[in-house]
Design an enzyme around this catalytic site. Structure first.
Site, PDB file in Angstrom:
ATOM      1  N   GLY A  44      -6.334 -18.758 132.324  1.00 54.22           N
ATOM      2  CA  GLY A  44      -5.821 -20.083 131.809  1.00 54.22           C
ATOM      3  C   GLY A  44      -6.724 -21.186 131.723  1.00 54.22           C
ATOM      4  N   LEU A  45      -6.442 -22.204 131.348  1.00 49.81           N
ATOM      5  CA  LEU A  45      -7.444 -23.529 131.099  1.00 49.81           C
ATOM      6  C   LEU A  45      -8.054 -23.969 132.520  1.00 49.81           C
ATOM      7  CD1 LEU A  45      -5.427 -25.590 128.479  1.00 49.81           C
ATOM      8  CD2 LEU A  45      -7.386 -24.401 128.141  1.00 49.81           C
ATOM      9  N   SER A  46      -8.972 -24.630 132.406  1.00 52.31           N
ATOM     10  CA  SER A  46      -9.677 -25.242 133.629  1.00 52.31           C
ATOM     11  C   SER A  46      -8.575 -26.240 133.944  1.00 52.31           C
ATOM     12  CB  SER A  46     -10.990 -25.751 133.398  1.00 52.31           C
ATOM     13  OG  SER A  46     -11.564 -26.589 134.434  1.00 52.31           O
ATOM     14  N   GLY A  47      -8.340 -26.098 135.510  1.00 51.68           N
ATOM     15  CA  GLY A  47      -7.324 -27.130 135.905  1.00 51.68           C
ATOM     16  C   GLY A  47      -5.903 -26.566 135.850  1.00 51.68           C
ATOM     17  N   SER A  48      -5.907 -25.309 135.334  1.00 49.63           N
ATOM     18  CA  SER A  48      -4.350 -24.806 135.100  1.00 49.63           C
ATOM     19  C   SER A  48      -3.801 -24.419 136.408  1.00 49.63           C
ATOM     20  CB  SER A  48      -4.353 -23.708 134.274  1.00 49.63           C
ATOM     21  OG  SER A  48      -5.083 -22.691 134.748  1.00 49.63           O
ATOM     22  N   GLY A  49      -4.707 -24.023 137.490  1.00 50.16           N
ATOM     23  CA  GLY A  49      -4.071 -23.679 138.985  1.00 50.16           C
ATOM     24  C   GLY A  49      -4.597 -22.292 139.057  1.00 50.16           C
ATOM     25  N   LYS A  50      -5.174 -21.463 138.156  1.00 53.67           N
ATOM     26  CA  LYS A  50      -5.567 -19.874 138.261  1.00 53.67           C
ATOM     27  C   LYS A  50      -6.184 -19.673 139.825  1.00 53.67           C
ATOM     28  CE  LYS A  50      -8.757 -20.145 135.245  1.00 53.67           C
ATOM     29  NZ  LYS A  50      -8.855 -21.478 135.243  1.00 53.67           N
ATOM     30  N   SER A  51      -7.064 -20.416 140.277  1.00 52.46           N
ATOM     31  CA  SER A  51      -7.634 -19.911 141.544  1.00 52.46           C
ATOM     32  C   SER A  51      -6.743 -20.255 142.678  1.00 52.46           C
ATOM     33  CB  SER A  51      -9.140 -20.687 141.674  1.00 52.46           C
ATOM     34  OG  SER A  51     -10.031 -20.218 141.027  1.00 52.46           O
ATOM     35  N   SER A 118     -11.544 -17.123 131.168  1.00 51.50           N
ATOM     36  CA  SER A 118     -11.755 -15.756 130.136  1.00 51.50           C
ATOM     37  C   SER A 118     -11.008 -16.303 128.759  1.00 51.50           C
ATOM     38  CB  SER A 118     -11.116 -14.593 130.770  1.00 51.50           C
ATOM     39  OG  SER A 118     -10.160 -14.590 131.327  1.00 51.50           O
TER      40      SER A 118
END
Length: 218
Positions: A44-51, A118
């Site tokens: 997902g995009l940076s800031g999407s909440g992946k981590s 990614s």
């Protein structure tokens, strides 16, 4: 010369390097852990909440007694991939290395979570190709660009808009969203807890949290 991945593929393995078969097998480790090993590839995009979502998912897996490990994009760049930048070719190599590491974790019988932007479909498919059928689940943390930019937890979008960061995904470098992810997390209007529970529930339904029988209370 090609990307680092392409150069690596073109390199021949020395005849002196021989695969060493170990006494303890993959199946032995699976039986010990009583779970189906898999890589959950959060993208997902940076800031999407992946981590954040991946971290919450791992906490839930721990509470269920499951064996897991989280590979976070920023953390990995502090060590294994600290020699890589953010050009397209370096991003390809970044994902190639993570795929190989994730493969080792899956071989150990572990549920491994990876949280990386990614951005390119081809790179994610190359990572998938390392695994047996059913050992790779693409988890799309689907958050609109405008929401990610409004959050901007690290101030990166602001810097990218100002031209201080080059090759920033979503701004001057492309993000290719998954077409058919195994797990699709729509974050709009949902809490982190709800997103994590959604992922774990889908894992349970797909049978990854046990080798048969009850997957435990979620």
């Amino acid at each position: 010369m090609g990307t680092p991945y392409e150069r690596k593929q073109n390199e021949s393995v020395s005849d002196d390097v021989v695969w060493h078969n170990t006494t303890v097998t993959h199946q032995d480790r699976v039986q010990l852990k009583q779970q189906k090993p898999v890589v959950l590839w959060f993208t997902g995009l940076s800031g999407s909440g992946k981590s954040t979502v991946a971290n919450a998912v791992e906490s839930k897996l721990l509470s269920l007694g499951k064996h897991s490990y989280l590979l976070d994009g920023d953390n990995v760049r502090h060590g294994l991939n600290k020699d890589l930048g953010f050009s397209d070719s370096d991003r390809v190599e970044n994902i190639r290395r993570i795929g190989e590491v994730a493969k080792l974790f899956v071989d150990s019988g572990t549920i491994v979570l990876t949280a990386f932007i990614s951005p390119f479909i081809t790179d994610r498919e190359q990572a998938r190709a390392l695994f047996e059928d059913g050992q790779f689940l693409e988890v799309f943390v689907d958050t609109p660009l405008e929401v990610c930019e409004a959050r901007d937890p690290k101030g990166l979008y602001k810097k990218a808009r100002a031209g201080e960061i080059k090759h920033f995904t979503g701004i001057d470098s492309a993000y290719e969203a998954p077409i058919s992810p195994e797990v699709h997390v729509l974050t709009a209007g949902k809490s982190i807890e709800e997103c994590a529970l959604d992922v774990v529930s889908q894992l349970s339904e797909l049978g990854y949290l046990s080798l048969g029988g009850d997957d435990g209370a979620l």
